[in-house]
Write a protein that holds these residues in place. Structure first.
Motif, short mmCIF file in Angstrom:
data_model
loop_
_atom_site.label_atom_id
_atom_site.label_comp_id
_atom_site.label_asym_id
_atom_site.label_seq_id
_atom_site.Cartn_x
_atom_site.Cartn_y
_atom_site.Cartn_z
N GLU A 113 0.86 -1.19 0.00
CA GLU A 113 0.00 0.00 0.00
C GLU A 113 0.89 1.23 0.00
N LYS A 114 0.50 2.24 -0.75
CA LYS A 114 1.22 3.51 -0.74
C LYS A 114 0.21 4.57 -0.35
N MET A 115 0.28 5.00 0.92
CA MET A 115 -0.79 5.82 1.49
C MET A 115 -0.41 7.29 1.67
N THR A 116 0.90 7.60 1.65
CA THR A 116 1.29 8.97 2.05
C THR A 116 1.37 9.95 0.88
N ASP A 117 1.00 9.50 -0.33
CA ASP A 117 0.99 10.45 -1.45
C ASP A 117 -0.23 11.36 -1.40
N VAL A 118 -1.20 11.01 -0.54
CA VAL A 118 -2.40 11.86 -0.42
C VAL A 118 -2.42 12.51 0.98
N SER A 119 -3.28 13.49 1.16
CA SER A 119 -3.40 14.17 2.46
C SER A 119 -4.04 13.22 3.48
N THR A 120 -3.91 13.53 4.76
CA THR A 120 -4.53 12.70 5.80
C THR A 120 -6.05 12.63 5.58
N GLU A 121 -6.65 13.74 5.13
CA GLU A 121 -8.10 13.75 4.88
C GLU A 121 -8.46 12.75 3.78
N ASP A 122 -7.67 12.76 2.70
CA ASP A 122 -7.96 11.83 1.60
C ASP A 122 -7.66 10.38 2.02
N ALA A 123 -6.63 10.20 2.85
CA ALA A 123 -6.33 8.84 3.34
C ALA A 123 -7.49 8.35 4.20
N SER A 124 -8.01 9.25 5.00
CA SER A 124 -9.13 8.91 5.88
C SER A 124 -10.35 8.51 5.06
N PHE A 125 -10.58 9.22 3.97
CA PHE A 125 -11.70 8.91 3.07
C PHE A 125 -11.50 7.53 2.43
N ALA A 126 -10.26 7.29 1.98
CA ALA A 126 -9.96 5.99 1.34
C ALA A 126 -10.17 4.86 2.33
N LEU A 127 -9.69 5.04 3.56
CA LEU A 127 -9.81 3.99 4.58
C LEU A 127 -11.27 3.78 4.97
N GLY A 128 -12.05 4.86 4.86
CA GLY A 128 -13.47 4.78 5.20
C GLY A 128 -14.21 3.76 4.35
N GLY A 129 -13.69 3.46 3.17
CA GLY A 129 -14.31 2.47 2.30
C GLY A 129 -14.44 1.10 2.94
N ALA A 130 -13.71 0.88 4.03
CA ALA A 130 -13.77 -0.41 4.73
C ALA A 130 -15.01 -0.52 5.62
N GLY A 131 -15.66 0.62 5.86
CA GLY A 131 -16.83 0.60 6.73
C GLY A 131 -18.12 0.53 5.92
N ASP A 132 -19.22 0.73 6.60
CA ASP A 132 -20.53 0.66 5.94
C ASP A 132 -20.90 2.07 5.47
N GLN A 133 -20.96 2.25 4.16
CA GLN A 133 -21.24 3.59 3.62
C GLN A 133 -22.60 4.09 4.10
N GLU A 134 -23.61 3.23 4.11
CA GLU A 134 -24.97 3.71 4.39
C GLU A 134 -25.18 4.10 5.85
N THR A 135 -24.66 3.26 6.77
CA THR A 135 -24.96 3.52 8.18
C THR A 135 -23.83 4.23 8.92
N GLU A 136 -22.63 4.31 8.30
CA GLU A 136 -21.50 4.89 9.04
C GLU A 136 -20.85 6.07 8.30
N LEU A 137 -20.17 5.78 7.19
CA LEU A 137 -19.37 6.82 6.56
C LEU A 137 -20.19 7.98 6.03
N PHE A 138 -21.37 7.70 5.47
CA PHE A 138 -22.24 8.74 4.92
C PHE A 138 -22.58 9.77 6.01
N HIS A 139 -22.63 9.27 7.26
CA HIS A 139 -23.01 10.14 8.38
C HIS A 139 -21.80 10.81 9.04
N GLY A 140 -20.63 10.63 8.45
CA GLY A 140 -19.46 11.36 8.95
C GLY A 140 -18.53 10.54 9.81
N ALA A 141 -18.85 9.27 10.00
CA ALA A 141 -17.95 8.45 10.83
C ALA A 141 -16.62 8.23 10.12
N THR A 142 -15.53 8.19 10.91
CA THR A 142 -14.21 7.84 10.39
C THR A 142 -13.77 6.58 11.14
#
Ligand code: COA
Length: 390
Positions: A113-142
């Motif tokens: 994995e190469k994670m540091t080419d993006v900002s922490t915010e973008d890394a956080s968004f990318a990692l968020g894909g591991a959670g549930d978009q409908e019940t978690e990430l869509f509502h702002g969870a990290t």
């Protein structure tokens, strides 16, 4: 029955590897593992590569083919495995099954994995894909906030304290300081962790694993072939996987990861051991509370006693059951797709007796535990020193 062994292991340094590209890291780790095994690349029959979110991090997909191409191993089959932060563990298990089934004699397993080419915010968004978009990430969870929920519930039900969680970070940074491949080469004090500022209360900056670049690789082989070729090896006695709900809201309990418990139960049975036989474990400490949950769910300590066990030093390098001698995700770093394979690299080094300053004394059986997301995927693998009969 075919037995599976590990004959070589290698990894890049974990950290902010700005001087090294995604594909260069793959090559570096794979070449180290191949050289370690003494095998020529053309003996490899298939590749399994763990990678979570290269599309989001660097815009590159089609990783399976990229790895084979980069290593000059066309036209052998090369498959990408994805299960969020458990991608490396799934690659490891896929390689194990390929040899165990008799389909292949020798395979390469990698993770990157190469994670540091993006900002922490973008890394956080990318990692968020591991959670549930409908019940978690869509509502702002990290991810820190999801693990904060697990931590808060553990504190309420069992009295686990923020200090006890911080002690996981202190221990793992201490182990990482003895690992030349770790992202963090320095120790942290309890006070520093406690004062590091909340990311998502009660989780602080130093309770989190960092954002990391890195790659790791191991070479798996049938025991028969390894012996015929006169190679050194450790045995891979089990690799089990289990699933759970992606959404935390759908879980019956927030103080245990059912997928870990199920994968562990099956792995102990397959390896013919109990948790009492395990001499050390590399567990998925993406946040300090995750290590506390893991050491309970793997059966090393009773539910609710992981915090106090950490406080008593039972998980230290010289403790009852050393946890994360490599420094874990917290200290060594967490390039998400590579983590599950890097855990196997540490198991190999420990059981070959070459872990130097962080060597676990008399290590004969090691366990690795890799989790995807907040626990929807778990892989537990068990390794034995060659010739151990337990
Ligand atoms: N542990 C220890 N030190 C850390 C750290 C961590 N988790 N995160 C950052 N640092 C250090 C950096 O090395 C840097 O030190 P330096 O100034 O000496 O170079 C400093 O803190 C600032 O780093 P920066 O990258 O600006 O931090 P940040 O505020 O952007 O990010 C977090 C901090 C905690 C938000 C980030 O590490 C994070 O998101 N971690 C969780 C990753 C995750 O969710 N993984 C998946 C788990 S399922």
């Amino acid at each position: 029955m075919i037995e599976v062994v590990v004959v070589g292991a290698g990894m890049t340094k974990f950290g902010e590897n700005w001087e090294s590209s995604f594909r260069q890291m793959i090559a570096d780790a794979a070449i180290k593992a191949l050289v370690d095994s003494g095998l020529a690349g053309e003996k490899i029959e298939a590749i399994y590569g763990g990678c979570m979110a290269s599309g989001r991090f660097i815009g590159q997909e089609h990783i399976g083919a990229l790895i084979a191409d980069q290593l000059g191993l066309n036209p052998i089959p090369s498959t990408r495995c994805e299960a969020a932060c458990a991608s490396g563990g799934v690659a490891l298990r896929s390689g194990y099954l390929a040899v165990k089934s008799g389909e292949h004699d020798i395979v390469a397993v990698g993770g990157v994995e190469k994670m540091t080419d993006v900002s922490t915010e973008d890394a956080s968004f990318a990692l968020g894909g591991a959670g549930d978009q409908e019940t978690e990430l869509f509502h702002g969870a990290t991810f820190p906030s999801l693990y904060a929920l697990l931590a808060r519930r553990h504190m309420i039900e069992y009295g686990t304290t923020e200090e006890q969680m911080a002690m996981v970070a202190v221990k793992n940074h201490k182990n990482a300081a003895n690992n030349p491949n770790a992202q963090f080469q320095s120790e942290v004090t309890l006070e520093e962790v406690m004062n590091s500022g909340y990311v998502a209360e009660p989780i602080k900056v130093l309770d989190c694993s960092p954002v990391t670049d890195g790659a790791a690789a191991v070479i798996l082989c049938s025991k028969e072939k390894a012996e015929a070729l006169g190679m050194k090896y450790i045995e891979m006695a089990a690799s089990e996987q289990a699933s759970d709900t992606i959404s935390l809201a759908a879980r019956k309990s927030l103080t245990e990861l059912r997928a870990t418990m199920e994968a562990a139960r099956k792995a102990y049975k397959k390896a013919g051991i109990t948790q009492e036989d395990v001499d050390f474990a590399e567990v998925h400490d993406c946040f300090t509370i995750a290590e506390i949950l893991a050491i309970e769910d793997l059966g090393f300590f009773k539910k609710g006693e992981g915090g106090i066990a950490t406080e008593k030093g039972l998980t230290a390098l010289n403790g009852k059951i050393p946890i994360n001698p490599s420094g874990g995700l917290k200290g060594k770093g967490h390039p998400v797709g590579a983590t599950g394979v890097a855990q196997a690299v540490e198991a190999f080094n420990q059981l070959m007796g070459r872990a130097e300053k962080r060597q676990v004394k008399n290590a004969e059986i090691g366990l690795t535990h890799n989790v995807g997301g907040s626990g929807a995927t778990a892989i537990v693998s068990i390794f034995k020193k060659a010739g151990v009969k337990k």
